[in-house]
Design a protein around this motif. Structure first.
Motif, PDB file in Angstrom:
ATOM      1  N   GLN A   8     -23.010  -8.974   8.981  1.00 36.20           N
ATOM      2  CA  GLN A   8     -22.904  -8.672  10.408  1.00 36.20           C
ATOM      3  C   GLN A   8     -21.801  -9.541  11.017  1.00 36.20           C
ATOM      4  OE1 GLN A   8     -24.433  -6.268  12.107  1.00 36.20           O
ATOM      5  NE2 GLN A   8     -25.557  -5.593  10.278  1.00 36.20           N
ATOM      6  N   PRO A   9     -20.579  -9.018  11.135  1.00 34.64           N
ATOM      7  CA  PRO A   9     -19.456  -9.841  11.582  1.00 34.64           C
ATOM      8  C   PRO A   9     -19.483 -10.142  13.075  1.00 34.64           C
ATOM      9  CG  PRO A   9     -18.756  -7.567  11.335  1.00 34.64           C
ATOM     10  CD  PRO A   9     -20.178  -7.635  10.834  1.00 34.64           C
ATOM     11  N   ALA A  10     -19.013 -11.330  13.413  1.00 33.80           N
ATOM     12  CA  ALA A  10     -18.891 -11.724  14.818  1.00 33.80           C
ATOM     13  C   ALA A  10     -17.467 -12.142  15.169  1.00 33.80           C
ATOM     14  CB  ALA A  10     -19.855 -12.870  15.122  1.00 33.80           C
ATOM     15  N   THR A  11     -16.693 -12.558  14.153  1.00 35.90           N
ATOM     16  CA  THR A  11     -15.356 -13.085  14.413  1.00 35.90           C
ATOM     17  C   THR A  11     -14.350 -12.521  13.406  1.00 35.90           C
ATOM     18  OG1 THR A  11     -15.789 -15.006  13.000  1.00 35.90           O
ATOM     19  CG2 THR A  11     -16.226 -15.248  15.366  1.00 35.90           C
ATOM     20  N   ALA A  12     -13.096 -12.459  13.845  1.00 31.25           N
ATOM     21  CA  ALA A  12     -12.023 -11.962  12.976  1.00 31.25           C
ATOM     22  C   ALA A  12     -10.737 -12.699  13.283  1.00 31.25           C
ATOM     23  CB  ALA A  12     -11.822 -10.466  13.179  1.00 31.25           C
ATOM     24  N   ILE A  13      -9.882 -12.805  12.285  1.00 35.13           N
ATOM     25  CA  ILE A  13      -8.508 -13.267  12.464  1.00 35.13           C
ATOM     26  C   ILE A  13      -7.601 -12.161  11.962  1.00 35.13           C
ATOM     27  CG2 ILE A  13      -6.750 -14.937  11.734  1.00 35.13           C
ATOM     28  CD1 ILE A  13      -9.025 -16.991  11.415  1.00 35.13           C
ATOM     29  N   ALA A  24      -3.011  -3.235  17.131  1.00 31.96           N
ATOM     30  CA  ALA A  24      -3.985  -2.138  17.148  1.00 31.96           C
ATOM     31  C   ALA A  24      -5.265  -2.542  16.423  1.00 31.96           C
ATOM     32  CB  ALA A  24      -3.379  -0.889  16.515  1.00 31.96           C
ATOM     33  N   THR A  25      -5.126  -3.305  15.333  1.00 29.48           N
ATOM     34  CA  THR A  25      -6.288  -3.753  14.577  1.00 29.48           C
ATOM     35  C   THR A  25      -7.103  -4.767  15.361  1.00 29.48           C
ATOM     36  OG1 THR A  25      -5.169  -3.354  12.470  1.00 29.48           O
ATOM     37  CG2 THR A  25      -7.027  -4.890  12.452  1.00 29.48           C
ATOM     38  N   ALA A  26      -6.437  -5.729  15.973  1.00 33.70           N
ATOM     39  CA  ALA A  26      -7.136  -6.733  16.765  1.00 33.70           C
ATOM     40  C   ALA A  26      -7.942  -6.078  17.880  1.00 33.70           C
ATOM     41  CB  ALA A  26      -6.129  -7.735  17.346  1.00 33.70           C
ATOM     42  N   VAL A  27      -7.365  -5.089  18.529  1.00 33.38           N
ATOM     43  CA  VAL A  27      -8.056  -4.387  19.616  1.00 33.38           C
ATOM     44  C   VAL A  27      -9.224  -3.562  19.069  1.00 33.38           C
ATOM     45  CG1 VAL A  27      -7.792  -2.592  21.382  1.00 33.38           C
ATOM     46  CG2 VAL A  27      -6.045  -4.372  21.128  1.00 33.38           C
ATOM     47  N   ALA A  28      -9.011  -2.909  17.932  1.00 34.61           N
ATOM     48  CA  ALA A  28     -10.089  -2.112  17.324  1.00 34.61           C
ATOM     49  C   ALA A  28     -11.276  -3.004  16.958  1.00 34.61           C
ATOM     50  CB  ALA A  28      -9.570  -1.384  16.087  1.00 34.61           C
ATOM     51  N   LEU A  29     -11.009  -4.195  16.440  1.00 36.58           N
ATOM     52  CA  LEU A  29     -12.095  -5.101  16.073  1.00 36.58           C
ATOM     53  C   LEU A  29     -12.793  -5.652  17.311  1.00 36.58           C
ATOM     54  CD1 LEU A  29     -10.454  -6.980  13.063  1.00 36.58           C
ATOM     55  CD2 LEU A  29     -12.141  -5.132  12.996  1.00 36.58           C
ATOM     56  N   ALA A  30     -12.029  -5.890  18.370  1.00 37.46           N
ATOM     57  CA  ALA A  30     -12.647  -6.315  19.633  1.00 37.46           C
ATOM     58  C   ALA A  30     -13.557  -5.214  20.171  1.00 37.46           C
ATOM     59  CB  ALA A  30     -11.570  -6.674  20.650  1.00 37.46           C
ATOM     60  N   ALA A  32     -15.178  -3.238  18.428  1.00 35.82           N
ATOM     61  CA  ALA A  32     -16.359  -3.250  17.560  1.00 35.82           C
ATOM     62  C   ALA A  32     -17.266  -4.447  17.843  1.00 35.82           C
ATOM     63  CB  ALA A  32     -15.929  -3.253  16.097  1.00 35.82           C
ATOM     64  N   GLY A  33     -16.854  -5.299  18.800  1.00 40.97           N
ATOM     65  CA  GLY A  33     -17.710  -6.406  19.216  1.00 40.97           C
ATOM     66  C   GLY A  33     -17.357  -7.756  18.653  1.00 40.97           C
ATOM     67  N   LEU A  34     -16.171  -7.908  18.064  1.00 39.84           N
ATOM     68  CA  LEU A  34     -15.782  -9.170  17.450  1.00 39.84           C
ATOM     69  C   LEU A  34     -14.876  -9.978  18.370  1.00 39.84           C
ATOM     70  CD1 LEU A  34     -16.661  -7.319  15.030  1.00 39.84           C
ATOM     71  CD2 LEU A  34     -15.030  -8.600  13.639  1.00 39.84           C
ATOM     72  N   ASP A  35     -15.018 -11.302  18.326  1.00 37.67           N
ATOM     73  CA  ASP A  35     -14.029 -12.205  18.904  1.00 37.67           C
ATOM     74  C   ASP A  35     -12.885 -12.303  17.889  1.00 37.67           C
ATOM     75  OD1 ASP A  35     -15.742 -12.648  21.044  1.00 37.67           O
ATOM     76  OD2 ASP A  35     -16.624 -14.438  20.115  1.00 37.67           O
ATOM     77  N   VAL A  36     -11.643 -12.424  18.396  1.00 34.71           N
ATOM     78  CA  VAL A  36     -10.490 -12.262  17.509  1.00 34.71           C
ATOM     79  C   VAL A  36      -9.474 -13.389  17.668  1.00 34.71           C
ATOM     80  CG1 VAL A  36      -8.645 -10.710  16.756  1.00 34.71           C
ATOM     81  CG2 VAL A  36     -10.771  -9.750  17.697  1.00 34.71           C
ATOM     82  N   GLY A  37      -9.019 -13.915  16.530  1.00 32.30           N
ATOM     83  CA  GLY A  37      -7.890 -14.828  16.480  1.00 32.30           C
ATOM     84  C   GLY A  37      -6.612 -14.034  16.284  1.00 32.30           C
ATOM     85  N   VAL A  38      -5.630 -14.286  17.136  1.00 34.24           N
ATOM     86  CA  VAL A  38      -4.368 -13.556  17.163  1.00 34.24           C
ATOM     87  C   VAL A  38      -3.250 -14.492  16.721  1.00 34.24           C
ATOM     88  CG1 VAL A  38      -2.699 -12.420  18.694  1.00 34.24           C
ATOM     89  CG2 VAL A  38      -5.160 -12.048  19.027  1.00 34.24           C
ATOM     90  N   THR A  39      -2.364 -14.040  15.834  1.00 34.99           N
ATOM     91  CA  THR A  39      -1.214 -14.873  15.475  1.00 34.99           C
ATOM     92  C   THR A  39       0.093 -14.150  15.761  1.00 34.99           C
ATOM     93  OG1 THR A  39      -0.680 -14.303  13.162  1.00 34.99           O
ATOM     94  CG2 THR A  39      -2.635 -15.702  13.539  1.00 34.99           C
ATOM     95  N   TRP A  40       1.108 -14.964  15.977  1.00 36.08           N
ATOM     96  CA  TRP A  40       2.456 -14.455  16.234  1.00 36.08           C
ATOM     97  C   TRP A  40       3.464 -15.351  15.525  1.00 36.08           C
ATOM     98  CZ3 TRP A  40       5.917 -17.655  18.975  1.00 36.08           C
ATOM     99  CH2 TRP A  40       5.339 -18.793  19.562  1.00 36.08           C
ATOM    100  N   HIS A  41       4.635 -14.801  15.274  1.00 33.97           N
ATOM    101  CA  HIS A  41       5.708 -15.587  14.663  1.00 33.97           C
ATOM    102  C   HIS A  41       6.844 -15.812  15.641  1.00 33.97           C
ATOM    103  CE1 HIS A  41       9.236 -15.880  11.616  1.00 33.97           C
ATOM    104  NE2 HIS A  41       8.828 -17.075  11.986  1.00 33.97           N
ATOM    105  N   THR A  42       7.376 -14.718  16.225  1.00 34.70           N
ATOM    106  CA  THR A  42       8.485 -14.849  17.175  1.00 34.70           C
ATOM    107  C   THR A  42       8.148 -14.296  18.558  1.00 34.70           C
ATOM    108  OG1 THR A  42       9.429 -12.736  16.432  1.00 34.70           O
ATOM    109  CG2 THR A  42      10.236 -14.744  15.353  1.00 34.70           C
ATOM    110  N   THR A  50      -1.749  -8.999  23.581  1.00 33.77           N
ATOM    111  CA  THR A  50      -2.860  -8.586  22.717  1.00 33.77           C
ATOM    112  C   THR A  50      -4.140  -9.322  23.119  1.00 33.77           C
ATOM    113  OG1 THR A  50      -1.353  -8.193  20.855  1.00 33.77           O
ATOM    114  CG2 THR A  50      -3.696  -8.466  20.339  1.00 33.77           C
ATOM    115  N   ALA A  51      -4.017 -10.625  23.338  1.00 34.53           N
ATOM    116  CA  ALA A  51      -5.177 -11.435  23.708  1.00 34.53           C
ATOM    117  C   ALA A  51      -5.783 -10.957  25.027  1.00 34.53           C
ATOM    118  CB  ALA A  51      -4.781 -12.903  23.805  1.00 34.53           C
ATOM    119  N   GLU A  52      -4.945 -10.612  25.985  1.00 33.02           N
ATOM    120  CA  GLU A  52      -5.449 -10.133  27.271  1.00 33.02           C
ATOM    121  C   GLU A  52      -6.204  -8.821  27.103  1.00 33.02           C
ATOM    122  OE1 GLU A  52      -5.681 -11.543  30.305  1.00 33.02           O
ATOM    123  OE2 GLU A  52      -5.080 -13.283  29.104  1.00 33.02           O
ATOM    124  N   GLU A  53      -5.701  -7.953  26.226  1.00 30.46           N
ATOM    125  CA  GLU A  53      -6.398  -6.684  25.987  1.00 30.46           C
ATOM    126  C   GLU A  53      -7.761  -6.936  25.343  1.00 30.46           C
ATOM    127  OE1 GLU A  53      -5.527  -2.193  24.252  1.00 30.46           O
ATOM    128  OE2 GLU A  53      -3.959  -3.724  24.140  1.00 30.46           O
TER     129      GLU A  53
END
Length: 269
Positions: A8-13, A24-30, A32-42, A50-53
């Protein structure tokens, strides 16, 4: 042996989630009810968007910069995200790059840049995430975004092809070794998807003609995200060590496939 059916997942990176498939994946997992870690390079601005969404969906979002070419330091970002989220139940390895250089002209620096981004940096981050999942003791889901070029090569993509073949094989080995901990590991192999990486940020994929793809168009990032979200869910409990092509049927074209095809004559016998 841990039970994958009770997961039963609660968190994702999700790495590289500042745009395209990652966003799109981060939003789809959110959703689905998950808290999400977002990464960026540039693109920090893209990551914050993404985080605001994610937050608008009532979920927690944490943002970190991740440069997978900094191989020995990259895992620290995953550890920080896991700590701030409180756990990491789902890990999606999406960060990647390509170079478009033919083998005979490929210099070592370009080769290493692509391999470090797509494979070596991915290894240390995947390992960090897996170690957290094992320590947590409640299973997990690992998904790597590879490419149809995990399975079929492309002219001008020697380093990219090698890195994606390698990442695909790494995930399959992880599936064998992590199964006893209730952790599944799978690949998602997109074909041509309308994203910034393909220069189609603002293009509606349903309106683009692609004669060399059986479904006749590029994919939408959300179509890839939907498959990843399934593989990240409790419903995928008996799926591991697999590669899921999300390519509109392109791989089934075999030697006929390719963006060089400009007409639909192949559809007729």
């Amino acid at each position: 042996m841990e039970d994958t059916t009770s997961f039963q997942p609660a968190t994702a990176i999700v790495t590289g989630s500042d745009s395209g498939i990652g966003r799109a994946t981060a939003v789809a997992l959110a959703k689905a009810g998950l808290d999400v870690g977002v990464t960026w390079h540039t693109d920090q601005q893209g990551a914050e968007a993404t985080a605001e969404e994610i937050r608008s969906l009532g979920r927690k979002a944490v943002v970190r910069r991740l440069d997978t070419t900094e191989v020995r330091e990259a895992a620290a970002a995953i550890d920080e995200l896991a700590k701030e989220l409180g756990s990491v139940d789902v890990y999606v390895n999406n960060a990647g790059t390509g170079d478009g250089t033919k083998f005979i002209d490929l210099d070592l620096d370009t080769w290493m840049q692509t391999l470090n981004t797509n494979l070596n940096g991915a290894f240390v981050c995947l390992q960090a995430a897996a170690r957290h999942m094992v320590k947590q003791g409640r299973g997990g889901r690992i998904v790597a975004v590879t490419s149809v070029h995990e399975l079929q090569p492309r002219v001008g993509a020697a380093a990219y092809d090698a890195s994606k073949h390698g990442l695909g094989g790494l995930i399959k080995t992880m599936a064998l070794e992590l199964a006893e901990h209730g952790i599944t590991a799978n690949n998602v192999a997109p074909g041509e998807i309308a994203t910034p990486m393909t220069g189609q940020t603002d293009e509606d994929p349903t309106q683009a003609d692609r004669p060399g793809v059986p479904l006749g168009r590029p994919g939408d990032a959300r179509e890839v995200a939907a498959v990843i979200a399934f593989l990240a869910s409790p419903a995928s409990s008996y799926v591991t060590g697999a590669t899921w092509a999300v390519d509109g049927g392109m791989l089934q074209m075999g030697p006929q496939a390719g963006s060089h095809i400009t007409g639909h004559d192949w559809r007729s016998v």
